[in-house]
Scaffold this motif. Structure first.
Motif, short mmCIF file in Angstrom:
data_model
loop_
_atom_site.label_atom_id
_atom_site.label_comp_id
_atom_site.label_asym_id
_atom_site.label_seq_id
_atom_site.Cartn_x
_atom_site.Cartn_y
_atom_site.Cartn_z
N ALA A 89 0.81 -1.22 0.00
CA ALA A 89 0.00 0.00 0.00
C ALA A 89 0.84 1.27 0.00
N GLY A 90 2.13 1.13 0.22
CA GLY A 90 3.00 2.29 0.24
C GLY A 90 2.97 3.05 1.55
N ASP A 91 2.37 2.46 2.58
CA ASP A 91 2.28 3.15 3.87
C ASP A 91 3.42 2.81 4.82
N ALA A 92 4.34 1.95 4.38
CA ALA A 92 5.49 1.59 5.20
C ALA A 92 6.66 1.20 4.31
N ALA A 93 7.86 1.38 4.83
CA ALA A 93 9.07 1.00 4.12
C ALA A 93 10.10 0.54 5.14
N TRP A 94 11.05 -0.25 4.69
CA TRP A 94 12.09 -0.77 5.57
C TRP A 94 13.42 -0.80 4.84
N ALA A 95 14.50 -0.76 5.60
CA ALA A 95 15.83 -0.86 5.03
C ALA A 95 16.75 -1.49 6.07
N ILE A 96 17.87 -2.03 5.60
CA ILE A 96 18.84 -2.64 6.52
C ILE A 96 20.20 -1.96 6.37
N ALA A 97 20.84 -1.75 7.52
CA ALA A 97 22.21 -1.24 7.57
C ALA A 97 23.11 -2.43 7.84
#
Length: 392
Positions: A309-317
């Protein structure tokens, strides 16, 4: 148009340091010999050829058995490409148990599930292994060139796009025929409006654009290619089967995504050393290629994921070992979860409710509740997990 070019010494240093910090496994997505001017930048392909971790004894025994019949892969199962085992591990995300291992080509590093099939890119043998989820004994080996790293499915055309790291090209595989039906060459030079663009193709070995990740425009007309050799975003006009002007990108790219609304590109990169370190997720305007924002994640952004839905995003370091959550289009940070240094692959389930984070060095995959940002299961004993896919 006049092309100002970075000195070979300078580009070799930048590309080499980017690769040194971006190792697939120890480091998906990445040496030098002779004098500095002739240094060859390292990339995902080079790191894949490093000595892999030892396959766990139980896994090795199971893989060696190579049963003639294998069980159907259920919906919701996690498929993990085991680089060091030449296998695809089928995992129950709820329990963390590996139910079976299926032989693939040499050094599998990418995986994709589409239309009831799982496709595995074998980086060591220039092949795509296609296997049916309902009957995994149906295995088809598809020769695609040199070193497949990026995979992308185009349901409208019924084809699989395969980025070839060592060929400056994207191969086209017919999903019904399970065979190579075409190849689209990338331009010799990448993004040319950067001050002093790199003279990418005069540095050997592995000269060229070095595609590592692909993403398809929602309209189905443009294929985006994140390139490690020129740290740019190539754009292929699929109707013309030719590249159009590239966008500027990121040093050490690892993943490229299109936001659900189609307005932006999300670009994850691990960078290099010194001035080339990358700690931000880059968000590009898809129409112009201009960098709309830089979102802080942490050292070496090895992967990203978006909710449907485009209401959340995630990324990893990768170097910090953290998974970071963000709120939709605002990119406001919503939370952090420490997992382990070296995490290098991130995947969201089709519904965005579950995240899978792999650490190829430790042989683990963390199963994370996306809303609560907590680990629900840890899968252990995997043989250098790389690409992952969830069966719909």
């Amino acid at each position: 148009m006049r092309k100002t070019m970075l000195t070979r010494r300078r580009f070799a240093m930048l590309a080499g340091t980017a690769a040194a910090s971006a190792i697939l496994g120890a480091l998906p997505g990445c040496a030098a010999s002779g004098k500095p001017d002739d240094a060859a930048p390292e990339g995902p392909a080079d790191s894949l050829r490093e000595e892999p971790p030892t396959l766990p004894r139980e896994a090795a025994a199971e893989a060696a058995e190579s049963p003639a019949t294998v069980a159907a892969i259920p919906s919701g199962a996690l498929c993990v490409a085991e680089y060091a085992g030449n296998t695809l591990a089928v995992v129950d995300p709820a329990t963390g148990e590996v139910s079976q291992r299926i032989a693939t080509g040499s050094n599998p590093a990418t995986a994709l599930a589409a239309d009831g099939w799982i496709y595995v890119g074998s980086s060591g043998g220039g092949q795509i292994t296609a296997l049916s989820a309902t009957d995994p004994s149906q295995v088809k080996a598809i020769s695609v060139g040199n070193q497949p790293l990026g995979l992308c499915y185009d349901g409208g055309r019924g084809v699989l796009y395969v980025g070839d790291y060592f060929a400056s090209s994207v191969h086209v595989v017919d999903s019904q025929l399970k065979s190579l039906v075409g190849t689209i060459k990338l331009n010799t030079y990448g993004y040319h409006n950067r001050t002093d663009p790199p003279d990418c193709c005069r540095i050997e070995p592995g000269a060229g654009r070095r595609t590592v990740a692909l993403a398809l425009a929602p309209e189905g007309d443009i294929l985006y290619c994140a390139n490690y050799g020129t740290f740019d975003v190539g754009r292929i006009d699929l109707a013309a089967e030719a590249e159009v002007e590239a966008f500027d990108g990121v040093v050490g790219p690892r993943q490229i995504l299109v936001t659900p609304d189609g307005a932006q590109l999300v670009l994850a990169g691990v960078g290099g050393e010194g001035e080339q370190q990358v700690s931000d997720l880059y968000v590009l305007d898809r129409a112009t290629g201009k960098r709309a924002r830089e979102v802080f994640v942490g050292q070496s952004v090895a992967g990203a994921a978006l909710s449907p839905a485009g209401d959340a995003a995630w990324a990893i370091a990768r170097d910090d070992g953290e998974l970071v959550a963000f709120k939709g289009a605002t990119w406001e940070e919503a939370g952090r979860l420490f997992l382990s240094p070296g995490i290098d692959t991130l995947l969201a389930s089709p519904d965005g409710a579950t995240l899978f984070v792999a650490n190829s060095a430790t042989g683990e995959v963390f199963v994370v509740d996306a809303a609560a940002l907590t680990v629900t299961t840890t899968v252990t004993g995997l043989a250098s997990p790389k690409g992952m896919a969830v069966v719909a």
